[in-house]
Design a protein around this motif. Structure first.
Motif, PDB file in Angstrom:
ATOM      1  N   GLN A 112       0.757  -1.330  -0.004  1.00  0.00           N
ATOM      2  CA  GLN A 112      -0.047  -0.086   0.087  1.00  0.00           C
ATOM      3  C   GLN A 112       0.831   1.228   0.005  1.00  0.00           C
ATOM      4  O   GLN A 112       0.501   2.330  -0.711  1.00  0.00           O
ATOM      5  CB  GLN A 112      -1.010  -0.094   1.043  1.00  0.00           C
ATOM      6  N   GLY A 113       1.960   1.435   0.561  1.00  0.00           N
ATOM      7  CA  GLY A 113       2.765   2.207   0.784  1.00  0.00           C
ATOM      8  C   GLY A 113       3.506   2.525  -0.583  1.00  0.00           C
ATOM      9  O   GLY A 113       3.964   3.642  -1.214  1.00  0.00           O
ATOM     10  N   GLY A 114       3.992   1.498  -1.305  1.00  0.00           N
ATOM     11  CA  GLY A 114       4.397   1.293  -2.687  1.00  0.00           C
ATOM     12  C   GLY A 114       3.411   2.116  -3.836  1.00  0.00           C
ATOM     13  O   GLY A 114       3.609   2.905  -4.475  1.00  0.00           O
ATOM     14  N   THR A 115       2.031   1.846  -3.605  1.00  0.00           N
ATOM     15  CA  THR A 115       1.142   2.413  -4.325  1.00  0.00           C
ATOM     16  C   THR A 115       1.037   4.006  -4.139  1.00  0.00           C
ATOM     17  O   THR A 115       0.810   4.775  -4.943  1.00  0.00           O
ATOM     18  CB  THR A 115      -0.386   1.650  -3.815  1.00  0.00           C
ATOM     19  N   MET A 116       1.155   4.124  -2.853  1.00  0.00           N
ATOM     20  CA  MET A 116       1.056   5.583  -2.287  1.00  0.00           C
ATOM     21  C   MET A 116       2.350   6.258  -3.236  1.00  0.00           C
ATOM     22  O   MET A 116       2.171   7.427  -3.357  1.00  0.00           O
ATOM     23  CB  MET A 116       1.004   5.890  -0.895  1.00  0.00           C
TER      24      MET A 116
END
Length: 228
Positions: A112-116
């Motif tokens: 999810q942090g990579g998506t962000m």
């Protein structure tokens, strides 16, 4: 490893964004256990931050078994993924961090942090967000995905952006086919496949060499006066 950094040059400053239902501390632990912190120490300064939303629902069993809380998330998607509840607050929170602790050379994120990380890099490059924040020189994404939220689709419209991207994805990641689509929005992404699944991977020497070479290229481009 054979790749040696130039010792008198400035490090890249990365703002590091953790995965769903973890924390900045957990992401730091994951990177340290996987050997990234030591391998990149002469090239990268890591800053870890917690998402502004504490997890209220169930915590995945594998997270609870390996890491203690508190646990945070950047958003909570509705059933069909068209709305990411809390994303606006997370954007504002990260902007505050950038103003108070920046400038940062790039974003690094897992899941999810990579998506962000990729989403913010794209939105900034397309002049939709983070006006007044120094442009990112790169992003490093581990198993990130394209956002499904309707209001985020403007990040993916248009030609691929020129921001350098290092993307890592596992051969056994069940989300691999969907996640690799994210790289299509960057002009010349460096894609590194590893043998594991949806994890922060321990890289082989050869894989880490490729990651370090990517960082060296970004450093050289941003500071051409300091050559090897």
């Amino acid at each position: 490893m054979g790749t040696k950094p130039c010792t008198n040059r400035k490090k890249l400053r990365f703002l590091c964004l953790h995965s769903f239902c973890t924390s900045g501390k957990i992401f730091e632990t994951q990177l340290r256990m996987a050997g990234w912190m030591d391998a990149m120490a002469e090239r990268v300064e890591f800053t870890f931050v917690d998402a502004p939303h504490e997890r209220k629902g169930p915590v995945p069993k594998e997270v609870q078994q390996n890491f203690s809380g508190p646990y945070y998330q950047w958003w909570d998607a509705n059933e069909d993924g068209s709305i990411y509840h809390g994303a606006h607050l997370s954007f504002a929170h990260l902007r505050d961090v950038m103003v108070q602790q920046g400038p940062f050379d790039g974003l690094m994120g897992f899941s999810q942090g990579g998506t962000m990380a990729a989403l913010l890099t794209l939105l900034q490059a397309r002049n939709h967000m983070l006006n007044g924040i120094e442009p990112f020189k790169c992003c490093l994404v581990i198993a990130g995905l394209p956002s499904r939220a309707t209001e985020h689709q403007k990040a993916y419209d248009g030609l691929p952006v020129g921001s350098p991207m290092l993307y890592l994805v596992g051969e056994q990641d069940p989300l691999r086919s969907r996640s690799i689509v994210l790289t299509h929005h960057f002009r010349n992404p460096t894609i590194l496949f590893h043998s594991r699944g949806h994890v922060v991977p321990n890289l082989t020497d050869r894989e880490m060499e490729r990651a370090l070479s990517f960082l060296d290229r970004v450093i050289q481009k941003s500071d051409p006066g300091n050559e090897h």
